[in-house]
Scaffold this motif. Structure first.
Motif, PDB file in Angstrom:
ATOM      1  N   SER A   8       0.753  -1.285  -0.072  1.00  0.00           N
ATOM      2  CA  SER A   8      -0.071   0.136  -0.047  1.00  0.00           C
ATOM      3  C   SER A   8       0.814   1.211   0.047  1.00  0.00           C
ATOM      4  N   LYS A   9       0.176   2.350  -0.352  1.00  0.00           N
ATOM      5  CA  LYS A   9       0.978   3.597  -0.212  1.00  0.00           C
ATOM      6  C   LYS A   9       1.643   3.781   1.016  1.00  0.00           C
ATOM      7  N   ASP A  10       0.731   3.799   2.124  1.00  0.00           N
ATOM      8  CA  ASP A  10       1.175   4.216   3.386  1.00  0.00           C
ATOM      9  C   ASP A  10       2.416   3.321   3.766  1.00  0.00           C
ATOM     10  N   ARG A  11       2.263   2.044   3.357  1.00  0.00           N
ATOM     11  CA  ARG A  11       3.337   1.156   3.839  1.00  0.00           C
ATOM     12  C   ARG A  11       4.595   1.530   3.207  1.00  0.00           C
ATOM     13  N   LEU A  12       4.459   1.792   1.827  1.00  0.00           N
ATOM     14  CA  LEU A  12       5.672   2.289   1.084  1.00  0.00           C
ATOM     15  C   LEU A  12       6.294   3.391   1.842  1.00  0.00           C
ATOM     16  N   LYS A  13       5.443   4.552   2.141  1.00  0.00           N
ATOM     17  CA  LYS A  13       6.258   5.723   2.885  1.00  0.00           C
ATOM     18  C   LYS A  13       7.031   5.218   4.001  1.00  0.00           C
ATOM     19  N   GLU A  14       6.377   4.249   4.875  1.00  0.00           N
ATOM     20  CA  GLU A  14       7.114   3.873   6.170  1.00  0.00           C
ATOM     21  C   GLU A  14       8.464   2.946   5.579  1.00  0.00           C
ATOM     22  N   ILE A  15       8.451   2.279   4.509  1.00  0.00           N
ATOM     23  CA  ILE A  15       9.643   1.516   4.261  1.00  0.00           C
ATOM     24  C   ILE A  15      10.871   2.244   3.749  1.00  0.00           C
ATOM     25  N   ILE A  16      10.129   3.136   2.715  1.00  0.00           N
ATOM     26  CA  ILE A  16      11.454   4.125   2.243  1.00  0.00           C
ATOM     27  C   ILE A  16      11.034   5.754   2.238  1.00  0.00           C
ATOM     28  N   PRO A  17      11.110   6.168   3.576  1.00  0.00           N
ATOM     29  CA  PRO A  17      10.610   7.560   3.789  1.00  0.00           C
ATOM     30  C   PRO A  17      11.870   8.501   2.767  1.00  0.00           C
ATOM     31  N   ASN A  18      13.097   8.008   2.936  1.00  0.00           N
ATOM     32  CA  ASN A  18      13.895   9.244   1.926  1.00  0.00           C
ATOM     33  C   ASN A  18      13.427   9.283   0.560  1.00  0.00           C
TER      34      ASN A  18
END
Length: 373
Positions: A8-18
């Motif tokens: 998911s979009k939110d999960r992706l933000k958590e994994i690769i915030p940079n």
């Protein structure tokens, strides 16, 4: 390697915030939909050097090693380690060239695999793919800038270390030279090769001049600033005021000790008559001695020995300078070492030679005029 569902979009933000900071929400959602979460086993190769593929990967869990083939073939060389939140394989997506390195799992891990074809297959997929390449290019550029800065800082540290080593070499040779000069002069005096009165201003200046020549030569070649030698206005007023108070106390103590020794007929030196011109000359003499003994020797010992509290440096500089007074006798050497430790501690308080020069001058005049030296 086992495959799970898309991310998911939110999960992706958590994994690769940079990386997602360079991507709009719409693109993050598209990349998440085009990605597959994969579980990898320790030792499993994810990409191999030289292969042609364009998928790139994001690490969610685990540690991965980057390997390059050794020149001329043979075993691989491990060049880096990457972990959670870091991408790999993005350069092949950007430039279309074969893989430049092998990436292998060093522990059990979880990665996200993003295939360009899966992203392009989405509505407006081509535009999304170009946006992704732009975001990756910005991310890679920032990473390269940080890497370059790290290399520059490492090079600066190496150059500073080499300069420090060169300076230590000069200082070591200087220390040996000074010890040799002192040994030769004292040996010649002991053997009566030199027929001089060691209690005259002429001898004192000649001996000091012989010591100053190599000192100033090394100071210049080591690039030591005047401020580093204690020749500064910083702390000047406090240095002089404390130096004056200490001088009064030590002056009185010198006369008391001399009186006691005179009573027991145990004065190590001879009493010199007061000489105004000679006394004023001795002030300059004291200043030059302190510049070398404290500003140069003590400071250099502290820097090269990593002497955080400075006490060993005070002792070493005092012993070295005390040996230059061997021609006055062991009593003078011990007195010079003891007073040198006092001078060194005073200098440590302000890193200014003004106050310690005043103390040295007053102590010297008192010692010579009472017969302590």
């Amino acid at each position: 390697m086992t495959v799970d569902t898309a991310v998911s979009k939110d999960r992706l933000k958590e994994i690769i915030p940079n990386l997602t900071t360079y991507m709009p929400d719409r693109l993050i959602g598209a990349v998440g939909a085009a990605s597959q979460e994969r579980h990898v086993a320790p030792g499993e190769t994810v990409i191999a050097e030289g292969e042609t593929s364009t998928e790139f990967f994001l690490i969610r869990e685990g540690t991965f090693g980057i390997y390059r083939a050794a020149p001329g073939g043979g075993t691989e060389v491990r060049v880096a380690e990457i972990g959670p939140g870091q991408p790999f394989g993005e350069m092949a997506l950007l430039d279309g060239e074969p893989r430049a390195a092998t990436v292998r799992a060093e522990s059990a891990g979880v990665i996200l695999e993003i295939a360009p074809e899966a992203l392009r297959a989405q509505p407006d997929g081509e535009a999304g793919f170009l946006e992704l390449k732009g975001a990756l290019a910005a991310f890679v550029t920032r990473r390269m800038r940080a890497t370059t800065q790290g290399h520059v800082e490492a090079l600066q540290r190496e150059l500073a270390l080499r300069k420090e080593q060169e300076q230590f070499g000069r200082f070591f040779i200087y220390s040996l030279t000074m010890m040799s000069i002192g040994t030769i002069v004292n040996n010649m005096l002991a053997r009566m090769t030199l027929s001089v009165d060691i209690y005259t201003q002429i001898f004192a200046w000649q001996y000091l001049a012989v010591l100053l020549v190599p000192s100033f030569f090394v100071i210049r070649h080591m690039g030591i600033s005047l401020q580093s030698l204690g020749l500064t206005t910083v702390g000047l007023k406090r240095s002089l005021s404390e130096g004056a108070l200490i001088s009064v106390g030590l002056f009185a103590l010198t006369w008391i000790v001399a009186a006691i020794l005179r009573h027991f007929d145990a004065l190590p030196g001879k009493v010199l008559p007061f000489d105004l011109l000679g006394t004023l000359s001795y002030f300059l003499h004291s200043a030059l001695q302190e510049i070398i003994a404290r500003g140069f020797l003590q400071s250099s010992f502290q820097r090269f020995l990593g002497d955080s509290n400075g006490l060993w440096s005070v002792l070493l500089a005092s012993i070295l300078f005390g040996m230059f007074h061997l021609h006055f006798g062991m009593a003078a050497v011990l007195m010079t070492i003891a007073t040198g430790c006092v001078f060194g501690l005073i200098y440590m308080r302000h890193q200014n030679v003004a106050g310690v020069t005043l103390v040295h001058y007053v102590m010297g005049v008192a010692a010579f005029n009472t017969g302590l030296i």
